[in-house]
Design a protein around this motif. Structure first.
Motif, short mmCIF file in Angstrom:
data_model
loop_
_atom_site.label_atom_id
_atom_site.label_comp_id
_atom_site.label_asym_id
_atom_site.label_seq_id
_atom_site.Cartn_x
_atom_site.Cartn_y
_atom_site.Cartn_z
N SER A 48 0.84 -1.20 0.00
CA SER A 48 0.00 0.00 0.00
C SER A 48 0.87 1.24 0.00
O SER A 48 1.89 1.29 0.69
N GLU A 49 0.47 2.23 -0.77
CA GLU A 49 1.16 3.52 -0.79
C GLU A 49 0.21 4.60 -0.32
O GLU A 49 -0.98 4.57 -0.64
N ARG A 50 0.75 5.55 0.41
CA ARG A 50 0.02 6.75 0.82
C ARG A 50 0.91 7.93 0.50
O ARG A 50 2.13 7.84 0.64
N TYR A 51 0.32 9.00 0.07
CA TYR A 51 1.08 10.20 -0.28
C TYR A 51 0.57 11.37 0.53
O TYR A 51 -0.63 11.51 0.74
N VAL A 52 1.48 12.23 0.95
CA VAL A 52 1.15 13.48 1.61
C VAL A 52 1.88 14.57 0.83
O VAL A 52 3.10 14.51 0.67
N VAL A 53 1.14 15.57 0.35
CA VAL A 53 1.75 16.67 -0.39
C VAL A 53 2.17 17.73 0.63
O VAL A 53 1.34 18.29 1.33
N LEU A 54 3.48 17.98 0.72
CA LEU A 54 4.01 18.94 1.68
C LEU A 54 4.15 20.33 1.09
O LEU A 54 4.03 21.32 1.80
N ASP A 55 4.41 20.40 -0.21
CA ASP A 55 4.68 21.69 -0.84
C ASP A 55 4.40 21.57 -2.33
O ASP A 55 4.58 20.50 -2.92
N GLY A 56 3.95 22.63 -2.94
CA GLY A 56 3.70 22.63 -4.37
C GLY A 56 2.33 22.09 -4.72
O GLY A 56 1.51 21.79 -3.86
N ARG A 57 2.11 21.97 -6.00
CA ARG A 57 0.82 21.49 -6.51
C ARG A 57 1.09 20.53 -7.66
O ARG A 57 2.12 20.60 -8.32
N GLY A 58 0.14 19.65 -7.90
CA GLY A 58 0.30 18.71 -9.00
C GLY A 58 -1.01 18.04 -9.31
O GLY A 58 -2.06 18.40 -8.80
N ARG A 59 -0.94 17.06 -10.18
CA ARG A 59 -2.12 16.27 -10.55
C ARG A 59 -1.78 14.82 -10.34
O ARG A 59 -0.70 14.35 -10.70
N VAL A 60 -2.72 14.10 -9.75
CA VAL A 60 -2.51 12.68 -9.47
C VAL A 60 -3.57 11.86 -10.19
O VAL A 60 -4.71 12.28 -10.32
N GLU A 61 -3.15 10.69 -10.66
CA GLU A 61 -4.06 9.74 -11.27
C GLU A 61 -3.94 8.43 -10.49
O GLU A 61 -2.84 7.90 -10.35
N VAL A 62 -5.06 7.95 -9.95
CA VAL A 62 -5.07 6.72 -9.15
C VAL A 62 -6.10 5.77 -9.72
O VAL A 62 -7.30 6.10 -9.77
N GLY A 63 -5.64 4.61 -10.17
CA GLY A 63 -6.55 3.60 -10.70
C GLY A 63 -7.45 4.14 -11.79
O GLY A 63 -6.99 4.83 -12.70
N ASP A 64 -8.74 3.86 -11.67
CA ASP A 64 -9.71 4.30 -12.67
C ASP A 64 -10.33 5.65 -12.34
O ASP A 64 -11.24 6.11 -13.04
N LEU A 65 -9.86 6.31 -11.28
CA LEU A 65 -10.41 7.60 -10.89
C LEU A 65 -9.98 8.69 -11.86
O LEU A 65 -8.91 8.61 -12.47
N ALA A 66 -10.79 9.73 -11.99
CA ALA A 66 -10.42 10.88 -12.82
C ALA A 66 -9.23 11.58 -12.18
O ALA A 66 -9.09 11.58 -10.95
N PRO A 67 -8.34 12.20 -12.98
CA PRO A 67 -7.21 12.94 -12.41
C PRO A 67 -7.70 14.03 -11.46
O PRO A 67 -8.75 14.63 -11.67
N VAL A 68 -6.93 14.27 -10.39
CA VAL A 68 -7.29 15.24 -9.38
C VAL A 68 -6.12 16.18 -9.13
O VAL A 68 -4.97 15.73 -9.05
N LEU A 69 -6.38 17.48 -9.01
CA LEU A 69 -5.35 18.42 -8.63
C LEU A 69 -5.13 18.33 -7.13
O LEU A 69 -6.09 18.25 -6.36
N VAL A 70 -3.85 18.29 -6.71
CA VAL A 70 -3.52 18.13 -5.30
C VAL A 70 -2.55 19.21 -4.85
O VAL A 70 -1.85 19.82 -5.68
N GLY A 71 -2.51 19.42 -3.55
CA GLY A 71 -1.59 20.39 -2.98
C GLY A 71 -1.38 20.09 -1.50
O GLY A 71 -1.84 19.05 -1.01
N PRO A 72 -0.72 20.97 -0.77
CA PRO A 72 -0.46 20.75 0.66
C PRO A 72 -1.74 20.46 1.44
O PRO A 72 -2.81 20.96 1.11
N ALA A 73 -1.60 19.67 2.48
CA ALA A 73 -2.68 19.28 3.39
C ALA A 73 -3.68 18.35 2.74
O ALA A 73 -4.76 18.14 3.26
N MET A 74 -3.34 17.76 1.61
CA MET A 74 -4.20 16.76 0.98
C MET A 74 -3.46 15.44 1.02
O MET A 74 -2.24 15.39 0.92
N TRP A 75 -4.18 14.36 1.16
CA TRP A 75 -3.58 13.03 1.14
C TRP A 75 -4.53 12.06 0.50
O TRP A 75 -5.73 12.30 0.42
N TRP A 76 -3.99 10.96 0.02
CA TRP A 76 -4.80 9.91 -0.59
C TRP A 76 -4.11 8.59 -0.44
O TRP A 76 -2.98 8.49 -0.12
#
Length: 85
Positions: A57-85
């Protein structure tokens, strides 16, 4: 269940990874294969390569900056600090 332990990564160096990011392995042990904990740093403007793990299992925590993540069949999501998945 793994035995209790205290682990320090003070001497662990960052390395360039083939997925176009920089990694510091905080926890990656053959006696605890279900867990992998690392800090990944991505340079601004860089798109990392897609990857997947089996039986880990992987978990990610965004500490700084912004980006886009794609996980499995989910639609891409914009992420930034204080977000985790």
């Amino acid at each position: 269940m793994p035995h209790a332990r205290i682990v320090s990564n003070a001497d662990t160096a960052e390395y360039d990874f083939e997925e176009r990011c920089h990694i510091i392995e905080w926890w990656n042990s053959s006696d605890d294969p279900q867990a992998s904990i690392a800090r990944a740093r991505v340079e601004p403007g860089v798109v990392t390569r897609l990857h997947r793990l089996r039986d880990t299992s992987e978990r990610y925590v965004v500490l700084d900056g912004r980006g886009r993540v794609e996980v499995g069949d989910l639609a891409p999501v914009l992420v930034g600090p204080a977000m985790w998945w």
